[in-house]
Design a protein around this motif. Structure first.
Motif, short mmCIF file in Angstrom:
data_model
loop_
_atom_site.label_atom_id
_atom_site.label_comp_id
_atom_site.label_asym_id
_atom_site.label_seq_id
_atom_site.Cartn_x
_atom_site.Cartn_y
_atom_site.Cartn_z
N SER A 10 0.84 -1.19 0.00
CA SER A 10 0.00 0.00 0.00
C SER A 10 0.88 1.25 0.00
CB SER A 10 -0.92 0.01 1.21
OG SER A 10 -0.17 0.14 2.40
N SER A 11 0.38 2.25 -0.65
CA SER A 11 1.07 3.54 -0.69
C SER A 11 0.08 4.59 -1.16
CB SER A 11 2.28 3.49 -1.64
OG SER A 11 1.86 3.26 -2.95
N TYR A 12 0.47 5.83 -1.00
CA TYR A 12 -0.37 6.91 -1.47
C TYR A 12 -0.15 7.06 -2.97
CZ TYR A 12 -2.53 11.45 -1.85
OH TYR A 12 -3.35 12.48 -2.22
N ASN A 13 -1.20 7.03 -3.71
CA ASN A 13 -1.11 7.12 -5.16
C ASN A 13 -2.10 8.14 -5.71
OD1 ASN A 13 0.75 5.62 -6.70
ND2 ASN A 13 -0.20 3.73 -5.98
N TYR A 14 -1.91 8.45 -6.97
CA TYR A 14 -2.90 9.26 -7.65
C TYR A 14 -4.19 8.46 -7.77
CZ TYR A 14 0.90 12.35 -9.05
OH TYR A 14 1.95 13.21 -9.05
N GLN A 15 -5.29 9.14 -7.66
CA GLN A 15 -6.61 8.53 -7.78
C GLN A 15 -6.70 7.71 -9.07
OE1 GLN A 15 -9.48 11.49 -9.03
NE2 GLN A 15 -11.03 10.60 -7.68
N ALA A 16 -6.28 8.29 -10.18
CA ALA A 16 -6.40 7.62 -11.48
C ALA A 16 -5.48 6.41 -11.58
CB ALA A 16 -6.12 8.61 -12.61
N HIS A 22 -6.80 -1.04 -10.81
CA HIS A 22 -7.98 -1.86 -10.55
C HIS A 22 -8.53 -2.43 -11.86
CE1 HIS A 22 -11.78 -3.17 -8.85
NE2 HIS A 22 -12.44 -2.36 -9.67
N PHE A 23 -8.64 -1.59 -12.88
CA PHE A 23 -9.13 -2.07 -14.18
C PHE A 23 -8.18 -3.09 -14.79
CE2 PHE A 23 -11.81 2.00 -15.10
CZ PHE A 23 -12.79 1.56 -14.24
N ASN A 24 -6.87 -2.87 -14.65
CA ASN A 24 -5.90 -3.84 -15.16
C ASN A 24 -6.09 -5.21 -14.53
OD1 ASN A 24 -4.58 -2.08 -16.89
ND2 ASN A 24 -3.00 -1.56 -15.41
N GLU A 25 -6.43 -5.22 -13.26
CA GLU A 25 -6.57 -6.49 -12.55
C GLU A 25 -7.79 -7.30 -13.02
OE1 GLU A 25 -6.28 -5.39 -8.44
OE2 GLU A 25 -4.08 -5.29 -8.55
N GLN A 75 -7.38 10.09 -17.75
CA GLN A 75 -6.35 9.93 -16.73
C GLN A 75 -6.21 8.47 -16.30
OE1 GLN A 75 -7.73 12.59 -13.68
NE2 GLN A 75 -6.73 14.37 -14.58
N VAL A 76 -7.32 7.80 -16.08
CA VAL A 76 -7.31 6.40 -15.65
C VAL A 76 -6.61 5.52 -16.68
CG1 VAL A 76 -8.82 4.38 -15.33
CG2 VAL A 76 -9.27 6.50 -14.08
N ASN A 77 -6.91 5.73 -17.94
CA ASN A 77 -6.32 4.87 -18.96
C ASN A 77 -4.84 5.18 -19.20
OD1 ASN A 77 -8.31 2.85 -20.25
ND2 ASN A 77 -9.49 4.67 -19.71
N LYS A 78 -4.41 6.39 -18.96
CA LYS A 78 -2.97 6.68 -19.01
C LYS A 78 -2.28 6.05 -17.81
CE LYS A 78 -3.08 10.87 -21.78
NZ LYS A 78 -2.80 12.31 -21.85
N PHE A 79 -2.88 6.16 -16.65
CA PHE A 79 -2.27 5.57 -15.46
C PHE A 79 -2.34 4.05 -15.47
CE2 PHE A 79 -2.27 9.76 -13.30
CZ PHE A 79 -0.99 9.70 -12.76
N ALA A 80 -3.27 3.47 -16.22
CA ALA A 80 -3.28 2.01 -16.37
C ALA A 80 -1.97 1.55 -17.00
CB ALA A 80 -4.48 1.57 -17.21
N LEU A 81 -1.44 2.33 -17.94
CA LEU A 81 -0.13 2.02 -18.53
C LEU A 81 0.97 2.16 -17.49
CD1 LEU A 81 -0.41 3.81 -22.00
CD2 LEU A 81 -0.54 1.36 -21.52
#
Length: 161
Positions: A10-16, A22-25, A75-81
């Motif tokens: 666990s760590s502090y991350n950007y929301q996206a 989560h979507f990757n999983e 943002q979410v799809n960029k952070f998925a990468l």
């Protein structure tokens, strides 16, 4: 009741980043199936509900604009990468030091090389670097990127999204 799992990661991350991870999983782990990655429609529905709950909790309103929804989607799809990149490096380190019986190098190649041997790269070439690093670390015959001890060629393409 609250139960914490994998607390050491666990760590502090950007929301996206967290949502993209989560979507990757959805695609799984040992046998990745990106056909299970949520469609745009499913993501938009999920993100809208998420934003409604977030705004109700923080701003006492449920109104979500289309612009807010689209911004979070991008943002979410960029952070998925970025999530793939993060876990790819994690797996490379685990391959070297972990005593767990898991094909970490194979997992790296599942993240970056599809069945058609296509490596996705971002504009900053992070994916390309990960592919190259994985190819350097991997021994012939230990992962899906080699066949009879000979590395298969990797085609580079850009991510449109």
């Amino acid at each position: 009741h609250v139960r914490f799992i994998d607390y050491e990661y666990s760590s502090y991350n950007y929301q996206a980043f967290d949502i993209g991870n989560h979507f990757n999983e959805f695609a799984g782990m040992a046998e990745l199936d990106y056909g299970l990655y949520p469609s745009r429609e499913m993501q938009m529905d999920w993100l809208e509900e998420y934003l409604k709950a977030y705004k109700l909790f923080t701003k006492k309103t449920e109104e979500v604009s289309q612009r807010e929804l689209e911004t979070l989607y991008v943002q979410v799809n960029k952070f998925a990468l970025a999530s793939h990149f993060f876990w790819g490096f994690w797996a490379l380190i685990q391959a070297k030091y972990s005593s767990i019986d898991f094909d970490f190098l194979g997992y790296v190649f599942l993240l970056v090389v599809t069945r058609e041997s296509v490596c996705v790269m971002t504009t900053s070439n992070l994916w390309w670097m990960l592919c190259k690093l994985g190819a350097i670390i991997c021994q012939p015959g230990t992962n899906s990127s080699t066949e009879n001890g000979v590395a298969r060629p990797v085609t580079i393409t850009t991510f449109a999204g």
